[in-house]
Design a protein around this motif. Structure first.
Motif, short mmCIF file in Angstrom:
data_model
loop_
_atom_site.label_atom_id
_atom_site.label_comp_id
_atom_site.label_asym_id
_atom_site.label_seq_id
_atom_site.Cartn_x
_atom_site.Cartn_y
_atom_site.Cartn_z
N ALA A 63 0.85 -1.20 0.00
CA ALA A 63 0.00 0.00 0.00
C ALA A 63 0.88 1.25 0.00
N TRP A 64 2.04 1.18 0.64
CA TRP A 64 2.94 2.33 0.70
C TRP A 64 3.55 2.64 -0.66
N GLU A 65 3.84 1.57 -1.42
CA GLU A 65 4.37 1.81 -2.78
C GLU A 65 3.31 2.45 -3.67
N ARG A 66 2.09 1.94 -3.59
CA ARG A 66 1.02 2.54 -4.41
C ARG A 66 0.77 3.99 -3.98
N SER A 67 0.84 4.21 -2.69
CA SER A 67 0.63 5.56 -2.15
C SER A 67 1.67 6.53 -2.71
N ALA A 68 2.91 6.09 -2.79
CA ALA A 68 3.98 6.98 -3.27
C ALA A 68 3.71 7.39 -4.72
N VAL A 69 3.22 6.45 -5.54
CA VAL A 69 2.91 6.77 -6.94
C VAL A 69 1.77 7.78 -7.00
N LEU A 70 0.75 7.57 -6.18
CA LEU A 70 -0.39 8.48 -6.20
C LEU A 70 0.01 9.87 -5.72
N ARG A 71 0.86 9.93 -4.72
CA ARG A 71 1.27 11.25 -4.22
C ARG A 71 2.09 11.99 -5.28
N GLU A 72 2.90 11.25 -6.01
CA GLU A 72 3.66 11.88 -7.11
C GLU A 72 2.67 12.37 -8.19
N ALA A 73 1.63 11.61 -8.45
CA ALA A 73 0.63 12.06 -9.44
C ALA A 73 -0.01 13.37 -8.98
N SER A 74 -0.32 13.46 -7.70
CA SER A 74 -0.95 14.70 -7.21
C SER A 74 0.03 15.87 -7.30
N ARG A 75 1.32 15.59 -7.10
CA ARG A 75 2.32 16.66 -7.24
C ARG A 75 2.38 17.15 -8.69
N LEU A 76 2.30 16.21 -9.62
CA LEU A 76 2.33 16.60 -11.04
C LEU A 76 1.08 17.40 -11.41
N MET A 77 -0.06 17.06 -10.81
CA MET A 77 -1.29 17.84 -11.07
C MET A 77 -1.10 19.28 -10.63
N MET A 78 -0.44 19.44 -9.49
CA MET A 78 -0.17 20.79 -8.97
C MET A 78 0.70 21.55 -9.98
N GLU A 79 1.76 20.85 -10.47
CA GLU A 79 2.70 21.47 -11.42
C GLU A 79 2.00 21.84 -12.73
N ARG A 80 1.02 21.01 -13.16
CA ARG A 80 0.37 21.21 -14.47
C ARG A 80 -1.01 21.85 -14.34
N ARG A 81 -1.27 22.41 -13.17
CA ARG A 81 -2.61 22.92 -12.84
C ARG A 81 -3.14 23.89 -13.90
N GLN A 82 -2.29 24.83 -14.32
CA GLN A 82 -2.74 25.85 -15.26
C GLN A 82 -3.12 25.22 -16.61
N HIS A 83 -2.29 24.33 -17.09
CA HIS A 83 -2.56 23.69 -18.39
C HIS A 83 -3.84 22.85 -18.33
N ILE A 84 -3.98 22.08 -17.26
CA ILE A 84 -5.18 21.22 -17.14
C ILE A 84 -6.42 22.12 -17.05
N GLY A 85 -6.32 23.19 -16.25
CA GLY A 85 -7.45 24.10 -16.08
C GLY A 85 -7.85 24.77 -17.40
N GLU A 86 -6.88 25.21 -18.16
CA GLU A 86 -7.19 25.88 -19.43
C GLU A 86 -7.80 24.90 -20.44
N THR A 87 -7.25 23.69 -20.45
CA THR A 87 -7.81 22.67 -21.34
C THR A 87 -9.28 22.44 -21.00
N MET A 88 -9.55 22.39 -19.69
CA MET A 88 -10.93 22.14 -19.24
C MET A 88 -11.87 23.27 -19.66
#
Ligand code: NAD
Length: 477
Positions: A63-88
């Motif tokens: 569960a800790w390994e899966r958690s680390a991948v998900l937390r990295e995904a959420s970090r990338l969402m933060m980094e790409r927030r503007q692009h994802i928001g504009e696309t939306m």
């Protein structure tokens, strides 16, 4: 600025093998943004096989390994927030501030599930025999299919995918073909974060063909759908053929009960932006306003003024408070609701028409003295229409609020604590907002009763939806 549209199959971002596509339209300008690729039958089979193959490895991770991948995904969402928001905003129409806020909700949902996956506890049951161990072990349910709509094109895929992935399930997401760019952009965060090949797949196509093929494959063990009630019933029937466990987040028709002791400043300041959020295209949107007779006229006048003051326009303009409807079907539906209301003698205090020379814009609309027989009081408008009706007696308004076959969310405003408790207990919905509308958060369960569906997302219940519980009775030889 707009996302490159691709399918995700077995870890590879690519076009459909048969080259079929459909145009994606900007609802504010009616311009074609890009072509959305369709998955062929062979592409869908490849996604199903890849997910099935990837299951043992993904479930075996801690569960800790899966958690680390998900937390990295959420970090990338933060980094790409503007692009994802504009696309939306480009493909769905909602104001850019709301799109960015939706990306924030995705980050929260992913972080919540990243942590909650570590708490998928089993239990030990006191035994009947010496030396016996009586255990309940949670296990990931298996390959899961997420079918998601166009109104929250980032949050819907994420809420489902993050929960399934945290539980150890491979996911196949079929996101809306009308808002594919957001799904692509946000799911790239998961693959770039290290989700292994085959564990997450994304397809588009003709919705009924995709769901029939996937469900009929015999490889899907869990289905999560957000959308309309008729489609939900159809999918539940298909799923029943294969005993697939379902989470069905369907439509609602949320009543708002405003009592004579309510603080009108609070009600208006909360309910007007909430009613017109995402141009009313929200399943928990406040839909029928029942207002106590003694404050009705003041409520209508203030609600109307606030609705008139909203700035309607292209969501890319930061000043815009309400964008266009997501597609032209909604405009037709709004015109039908308004005509039907007029036929029932309803007074439209503001709005009531399509607006602008291009784009799917409809005015923020308020209706007063709306009888229960008007279509808008029983059919989900999914648009910027606010029908207001009077009441005098507590029992009567609760009966009217509970009178429809739906039960997703309800809201009530009163400063009387006893009345607030009674309302919380008697409103027949999956969520009740008492003096507020905060009914959808990463940590709280979200789902309906009656024809609004079954199962919940969010909270501990959201993880639970992707788990089986195996019972093991163990003794020595
Ligand atoms: P619709 O009923 O055709 O589709 C609703 C959603 O389900 C869409 O995203 C669509 O792509 C998907 N869908 C349709 N048939 C499907 C199938 N056989 N398999 C898988 N997915 C399928 O209607 P629409 O015009 O897109 O939206 C209109 C109504 O849908 C609204 O009035 C509203 O009630 C409902 N809706 C609800 C939600 C929600 O959040 N609960 C979201 C979008 C739409």
């Amino acid at each position: 600025m707009y996302e490159k549209l691709e399918l995700l199959i077995d870890g590879e971002w690519r076009q459909g093998s048969e080259g079929k596509t459909e145009p994606v339209i900007n609802p504010a300008t009616e311009e074609v943004l890009a072509e959305c690729p369709h998955a062929s039958t062979a592409d869908m089979d490849q996604a199903l096989d890849a997910a099935e193959r990837a299951f043992p490895e993904w479930r075996a991770k801690s569960a800790w390994e899966r958690s680390a991948v998900l937390r990295e995904a959420s970090r990338l969402m933060m980094e790409r927030r503007q692009h994802i928001g504009e696309t939306m905003t480009l493909e769905q129409g909602k104001p850019i501030g709301d799109s960015l806020g939706e990306v924030d909700r995705c980050i929260e949902a992913t972080e919540w599930m990243a942590e909650e996956g570590k708490r998928a506890y089993g239990r030990l049951i006191p035994t009947r025999m010496p030396g016996q161990r009586s255990m309940v072990l949670p296990e990931p349910i298996g390959v899961s299919l997420a079918l998601t709509p166009w109104n929250f094109p980032a949050l819907m895929p994420v809420r489902k995918a993050a929960a399934g992935l945290a539980a150890g399930c491979p996911m196949i997401v079929k996101a809306s073909e009308e808002t594919p760019g957001t799904a692509v952009a946000i799911l790239r965060c998961f693959t770039d974060a290290g989700v292994p090949n085959g564990v997450l797949n994304l397809v588009f196509g003709i919705p009924d063909e995709v769901s029939r093929h996937m469900i009929g494959s015999g490889k899907i063990r869990k289905l999560s759908f957000t959308g309309s009630i008729p489609v939900g019933k159809h999918l539940a029937q298909l799923a029943a053929e294969h005993m697939i466990k379902c989470t069905l987040e369907l439509g609602g028709h949320s009543p708002v009960l405003v009592f004579d002791d309510a603080n009108l400043d609070t009600v208006i300041s909360q309910m007007v932006p909430f009613k017109y959020r995402n141009t009313g295209q929200v399943c928990i949107s406040p839909t029928r306003f029942y207002v106590h007779d003694s404050i009705h006229d003041e409520f209508v006048s203030r609600f109307t003024d606030a609705a008139k003051a909203l700035k309607v326009g292209d969501g890319m303009d930061p000043e815009t408070q309400m964008g266009p409807m997501a597609n032209d079907r909604r405009i037709v539906a709004m015109e039908e609701f308004v005509q039907d209301a007029r036929d029932h003698g309803v007074e439209i205090t503001t709005g009531g028409s399509r607006t602008g020379n291009q784009g799917y814009f409809f005015e923020p609309t308020v209706m007063e003295n709306v009888p229960e027989e008007a279509a808008i009081m029983s059919k989900e408008p999914f648009g910027p229409l606010a029908p207001i009706s009077k009441f005098t007696e507590f029992e009567d308004v609760v009966t009217r609020a509970n009178g429809l076959p739906f039960g997703l969310a309800s809201y009530c405003y009163t400063s009387n604590q006893k009345q607030a408790d009674e309302l919380a207990n008697s409103l027949e919905t999956g969520m009740v907002g008492v003096n507020n509308f905060m009914v959808s958060m990463a940590e709280t369960p979200f789902g309906g009763v009656k024809e609004s569906g079954y199962g919940q997302e969010g909270g501990i219940e959201g993880l639970e939806a992707y788990l089986n519980h195996k019972y093991i009775s163990q003794t020595g030889m």
